[in-house]
Scaffold this motif. Sequence first.
Motif: not given
Length: 110
Positions: A6-14, A62-70
Amino acid sequence: MSESQALWRLAEGEALSFKIGPGARELRVSSGRLWLTQPGRPDAPSEDVWLQAGQSLALASGSQVVIEAWPQADFQLLVPPSACPALQARLGERRAAAQERNAMGCLAAA
C-alpha cells in the motif's frame, strides 16, 4: 494487502499531481519528507504543508494536491472511517450485538 503493497514511493525530485476521491483520504508519510501544495481558490490562498515520517494530513474529497519528495518519501493514501458511513453503521451494529451477547453470558454465569 500488506503495508508495503500500500506504499507509494517518490524518489528525489519526483512530484505527483492528483485529485482526491471519491471520498476523503488521509495522506500518511511512512518515511522521508513530502512537500504538499493545495491550490488556492478565489476565497482562500494556496496552502503548502511539509510532512515528515509519522505525520499525516486529512484531505477532502475532490481536492487537488501536488506532492514532491524532499529528498525521497514513502507514503500511503488511506480511506478514513468517516468516508465509509455505511460500514461504520454495520460495525456499530455488530459491536452492540456482541455486547448484548456478552451481557447475556454474564447473566447466565451468575
